[in-house]
Design an enzyme around this catalytic site. Structure first.
Site, mmCIF file in Angstrom:
data_model
loop_
_atom_site.group_PDB
_atom_site.id
_atom_site.type_symbol
_atom_site.label_atom_id
_atom_site.label_comp_id
_atom_site.label_asym_id
_atom_site.label_seq_id
_atom_site.Cartn_x
_atom_site.Cartn_y
_atom_site.Cartn_z
ATOM 1 N N ASN A 114 0.875 -1.253 -0.052
ATOM 2 C CA ASN A 114 0.060 0.123 0.168
ATOM 3 C C ASN A 114 0.703 1.299 0.104
ATOM 4 O O ASN A 114 0.440 2.195 -0.638
ATOM 5 C CB ASN A 114 -0.920 -0.038 1.205
ATOM 6 C CG ASN A 114 -0.285 -0.222 2.718
ATOM 7 O OD1 ASN A 114 0.710 -0.631 2.757
ATOM 8 N ND2 ASN A 114 -0.997 0.624 3.294
ATOM 9 N N GLY B 165 9.890 -11.280 -4.808
ATOM 10 C CA GLY B 165 9.153 -12.346 -5.095
ATOM 11 C C GLY B 165 7.812 -12.521 -4.330
ATOM 12 O O GLY B 165 7.633 -11.413 -3.442
ATOM 13 N N THR B 166 7.172 -13.707 -4.067
ATOM 14 C CA THR B 166 5.911 -13.624 -3.349
ATOM 15 C C THR B 166 6.295 -13.997 -2.063
ATOM 16 O O THR B 166 7.333 -14.415 -1.648
ATOM 17 C CB THR B 166 5.090 -15.009 -3.995
ATOM 18 O OG1 THR B 166 5.893 -16.313 -3.587
ATOM 19 C CG2 THR B 166 4.866 -14.969 -5.394
ATOM 20 N N GLY B 167 5.062 -13.928 -1.087
ATOM 21 C CA GLY B 167 5.326 -14.167 0.357
ATOM 22 C C GLY B 167 5.578 -15.528 0.611
ATOM 23 O O GLY B 167 6.210 -16.019 1.419
ATOM 24 N N GLY C 226 9.339 -14.650 0.812
ATOM 25 C CA GLY C 226 9.182 -14.258 1.926
ATOM 26 C C GLY C 226 9.205 -15.455 3.294
ATOM 27 O O GLY C 226 10.131 -15.320 4.024
ATOM 28 N N GLU D 241 3.421 -5.338 12.431
ATOM 29 C CA GLU D 241 2.772 -4.079 12.001
ATOM 30 C C GLU D 241 1.430 -4.667 11.235
ATOM 31 O O GLU D 241 1.835 -4.851 10.073
ATOM 32 C CB GLU D 241 3.482 -2.941 11.521
ATOM 33 C CG GLU D 241 4.452 -2.609 12.316
ATOM 34 C CD GLU D 241 4.322 -1.372 13.613
ATOM 35 O OE1 GLU D 241 2.970 -1.295 13.911
ATOM 36 O OE2 GLU D 241 5.005 -1.323 14.351
ATOM 37 N N CYS E 183 -3.187 1.413 6.248
ATOM 38 C CA CYS E 183 -3.630 0.642 7.763
ATOM 39 C C CYS E 183 -4.500 1.405 8.618
ATOM 40 O O CYS E 183 -5.005 1.013 9.630
ATOM 41 C CB CYS E 183 -2.475 -0.013 8.050
ATOM 42 S SG CYS E 183 -1.173 1.250 8.746
ATOM 43 N N GLU F 38 7.330 0.745 16.651
ATOM 44 C CA GLU F 38 8.531 1.573 15.759
ATOM 45 C C GLU F 38 8.612 2.723 15.976
ATOM 46 O O GLU F 38 7.546 3.194 16.394
ATOM 47 C CB GLU F 38 8.157 0.938 14.466
ATOM 48 C CG GLU F 38 8.448 -0.467 13.944
ATOM 49 C CD GLU F 38 8.182 -0.850 12.677
ATOM 50 O OE1 GLU F 38 7.718 -0.196 12.074
ATOM 51 O OE2 GLU F 38 8.399 -2.025 12.361
HETATM 52 P P1 NAD Z 1 0.209 -9.308 3.189
HETATM 53 O O1 NAD Z 1 0.375 -9.889 4.739
HETATM 54 O O2 NAD Z 1 -0.486 -10.158 2.102
HETATM 55 O O3 NAD Z 1 1.944 -9.389 2.431
HETATM 56 C C1 NAD Z 1 2.458 -8.331 3.221
HETATM 57 C C2 NAD Z 1 3.987 -8.885 2.819
HETATM 58 O O4 NAD Z 1 4.237 -10.129 3.284
HETATM 59 C C3 NAD Z 1 4.101 -9.103 1.272
HETATM 60 O O5 NAD Z 1 5.599 -8.619 0.733
HETATM 61 C C4 NAD Z 1 3.951 -10.464 0.912
HETATM 62 O O6 NAD Z 1 4.514 -11.066 -0.104
HETATM 63 C C5 NAD Z 1 4.658 -11.092 2.388
HETATM 64 N N1 NAD Z 1 3.995 -12.436 2.691
HETATM 65 C C6 NAD Z 1 2.850 -13.123 2.365
HETATM 66 N N2 NAD Z 1 2.630 -14.370 2.778
HETATM 67 C C7 NAD Z 1 4.079 -14.533 3.460
HETATM 68 C C8 NAD Z 1 4.409 -15.378 4.273
HETATM 69 N N3 NAD Z 1 3.732 -16.743 4.307
HETATM 70 N N4 NAD Z 1 5.641 -15.550 4.675
HETATM 71 C C9 NAD Z 1 6.303 -14.509 4.587
HETATM 72 N N5 NAD Z 1 5.911 -13.245 3.966
HETATM 73 C C10 NAD Z 1 4.674 -13.518 3.274
HETATM 74 O O7 NAD Z 1 -0.360 -7.991 3.428
HETATM 75 P P2 NAD Z 1 -0.582 -6.934 2.116
HETATM 76 O O8 NAD Z 1 -1.790 -7.192 1.407
HETATM 77 O O9 NAD Z 1 0.610 -6.831 1.165
HETATM 78 O O10 NAD Z 1 -0.958 -5.562 2.897
HETATM 79 C C11 NAD Z 1 -2.043 -5.048 3.321
HETATM 80 C C12 NAD Z 1 -2.173 -5.452 4.788
HETATM 81 O O11 NAD Z 1 -0.993 -4.599 5.541
HETATM 82 C C13 NAD Z 1 -3.457 -4.867 5.585
HETATM 83 O O12 NAD Z 1 -3.940 -5.655 6.466
HETATM 84 C C14 NAD Z 1 -2.965 -3.457 6.167
HETATM 85 O O13 NAD Z 1 -3.728 -3.260 7.301
HETATM 86 C C15 NAD Z 1 -1.589 -4.020 6.580
HETATM 87 N N6 NAD Z 1 -0.728 -2.861 6.773
HETATM 88 C C16 NAD Z 1 -0.450 -2.477 8.238
HETATM 89 C C17 NAD Z 1 0.525 -1.509 8.463
HETATM 90 C C18 NAD Z 1 0.773 -1.268 9.751
HETATM 91 O O14 NAD Z 1 1.720 -0.381 10.097
HETATM 92 N N7 NAD Z 1 0.099 -1.410 10.757
HETATM 93 C C19 NAD Z 1 1.045 -0.639 7.434
HETATM 94 C C20 NAD Z 1 0.456 -1.011 6.036
HETATM 95 C C21 NAD Z 1 -0.319 -2.003 5.650
#
Ligand code: NAD
Length: 487
Positions: free
Chosen positions: A155, A209-211, A215, A253, A287, A468
């Site tokens: 985002n 790459g993908t999570g 990840g 977060e 968020c 943080e």
């Molecule tokens: P997501 O959890 O799908 O992905 C976030 C990151 O994690 C990506 O880089 C993704 O590739 C990686 N990922 C996914 N599965 C993984 C795994 N099994 N192991 C390791 N890494 C993995 O989230 P999103 O859809 O990219 O972002 C939206 C979410 O982020 C919303 O819930 C939003 O509220 C949250 N967000 C929180 C904050 C905060 O500061 N609290 C800030 C921004 C966004």
């Protein structure tokens, strides 16, 4: 390279070099629906190489003085700032956000993240106590942790990634970062500036790459003792499970379901435009966005009338048009998910006051296949509805009535999340009282998104673990040791 020439092809950045990957993922321009970029589909092998590079670079980087590291961070900030327009254009194209938002929020904040931690790292002190009767002095010493794994969402791509990279390297760690596979371009552009900034090879490594592949390989790597993650609560649960056998240090977060509480003595001239921004800025994909608006009964009708009228004025369209307020959502799947919440609300008997399914959206010819929707306001909805309980993460907000302070606190706290809240009232006693009782990591009263990076940022309940900020990030990205000297 084996890809069509008009596509942008990214490469991993490992040990100071760009390295091609054996397979790639399509990345879409959300405002047109076209594939425009190929992102490395990294896995265990690429993560292994990146971690090795970070490990090799650690002894030299961690032994540099904070001042030396600070100089490099400042230089990197200058270089990003110099290219601000190119970064903003890239972020807007990659994410779907408006060029105005990228120019005024995302990229300036990425620059500031480096400048802020370049400065704050120079000013930390450690603790010391004396036990005169025992002839002892105790003091604490802080050292960097090692290779930090940094995982960020789509985002606010460069903004949130640099909010992790800057404190991690300022503290003397080396890093392996994994940006979201949907928004990788600005992280790749940043890598191109590292050499010029004087960053030694291997300090900053980025695998794309993908999570589930890249990840998870990072999370499970035994030589990465620390993971800083920003993303969804569901992914955080998986990361917690996977990292548990290694007892990793985690900062999480996560998502939010943020309330705005508007009392009848609020200054609506300030409250309405701010609540409009807090609901729909960045397509509601922040968020910290407001998604439940509680309005005291006496001003409910007036608030709704004015709020809906202002929402209808928000212009949705081509993100590169500087007059547009809202761009495209991140993906087709996400757009469908956000829309499905509006449908569910309608099926439950709620009233859609404007936006999705009510008003029509006229898009320019080039954006017909983009992932756009209108900002949507829902009323007459129950607190138990999924639209009032689950994070939608799009331009949808619900507005409901309340009577008393006691009642609204209970209702605002009645969700699994606890990230951010806003309280609107001109009664100073009341804003303090309500702010203290809200289950939320952040409370803004009579404003929204005003941040002092010195202070802790983070959520409670399902919104996260850890904080943080200047002191909090320093504590997270270092290990503390207590040393006792007997004299
Ligand atoms: P997501 O959890 O799908 O992905 C976030 C990151 O994690 C990506 O880089 C993704 O590739 C990686 N990922 C996914 N599965 C993984 C795994 N099994 N192991 C390791 N890494 C993995 O989230 P999103 O859809 O990219 O972002 C939206 C979410 O982020 C919303 O819930 C939003 O509220 C949250 N967000 C929180 C904050 C905060 O500061 N609290 C800030 C921004 C966004």
């Amino acid at each position: 390279m084996a890809h069509s020439e008009d596509l942008l092809v990214l490469e991993n950045f490992i040990a100071g070099k760009f390295v091609p990957c054996s397979s790639y993922i399509d990345s879409y321009n959300p405002s047109t629906g076209d594939v425009y970029c190929k992102v490395p589909d990294s896995g265990i092998e690429e993560v292994e190489a990146a971690v090795r590079a970070a490990k090799d670079a650690f002894p030299i980087w961690s032994s540099k003085s904070p001042w030396e590291r600070s100089q490099i961070l400042n230089k990197l900030a200058d270089l990003i700032e110099h290219d601000l327009e190119a970064f903003a254009q890239a972020e807007s194209k990659d994410q779907g956000k408006t060029i105005t938002f990228a120019r005024t929020v995302d990229i300036p904040r990425a620059v500031y993240n480096f400048r802020f931690f370049a400065s704050s790292i120079l000013h930390h002190t450690t603790e010391c106590t004396e036990m005169a009767s025992m002839g002892c002095v105790h003091y604490t010493s802080r050292t960097p942790v090692g290779v930090a794994g940094l995982i960020s969402p789509w985002n606010l791509p460069l903004y949130l990634l640099t909010w992790k990279i800057a404190p991690a390297i300022a503290c003397g760690n080396t890093i392996v970062a994994k940006p979201s596979e949907m928004t990788s371009v600005t992280a790749w552009m940043m890598c191109k500036l590292l050499e010029k900034a004087g960053m030694p090879h291997g300090v900053v490594n980025v695998v794309f790459g993908t999570g589930t592949k890249a990840g998870e390989a990072l999370v499970c790597h035994p030589d990465v003792p620390l993971i800083s993650f920003t993303g969804s609560t569901l992914t955080a649960q998986r990361i917690t499970e996977k990292s548990a056998p290694h007892c990793k240090k985690l900062s999480l977060e996560l998502g939010g379901k943020n309330p705005a509480i508007i009392f009848d003595d609020a200054d609506l001239n300030q409250c309405i435009p701010t609540t409009l921004r807090s609901s729909f800025a960045n397509q509601g994909e922040i968020c910290l966005c407001t998604s439940r608006i509680f309005v005291q009964r006496g001003i409910y009708s007036e608030f709704v009338k004015r709020f809906v009228a202002e929402t209808k004025k928000w212009k949705v369209g081509n993100p590169s048009d500087p007059t547009v307020n809202m761009g495209a959502l991140i993906s087709k799947e996400h757009l469908e998910k956000v829309r499905s919440y509006v449908k569910k609300a309608k099926a439950e008997g709620a009233r859609i006051l404007c936006g999705e399914g009510v008003d029509s959206l006229a898009l320019p010819a080039g954006n017909q296949k983009g992932y756009f929707m209108l900002p949507t306001v829902i009323a007459e909805i129950k607190d138990e509805s999924c639209c009032m309980q689950e994070e939608i993460f799009g331009p949808v907000t619900c507005v409901v009535e309340f009577d008393t302070e006691e009642e609204v606190i209970k209702r605002a706290n009645g969700v699994k999340y606890g990230l951010a809240a806003t309280v609107w009232s001109s009664n100073v006693g009341r804003v303090h009282r309500v702010a203290r009782r809200l289950q939320s990591g952040l409370v803004w009263t009579n404003c929204w998104l005003v941040r002092d990076l010195n202070l802790p940022f983070g959520g409670v309940k399902a919104s996260g673990i850890g904080r943080e900020g200047a002191k909090d990030s320093y504590e997270f990205f270092t290990e503390v040791k207590t040393i006792t000297i007997k004299h």
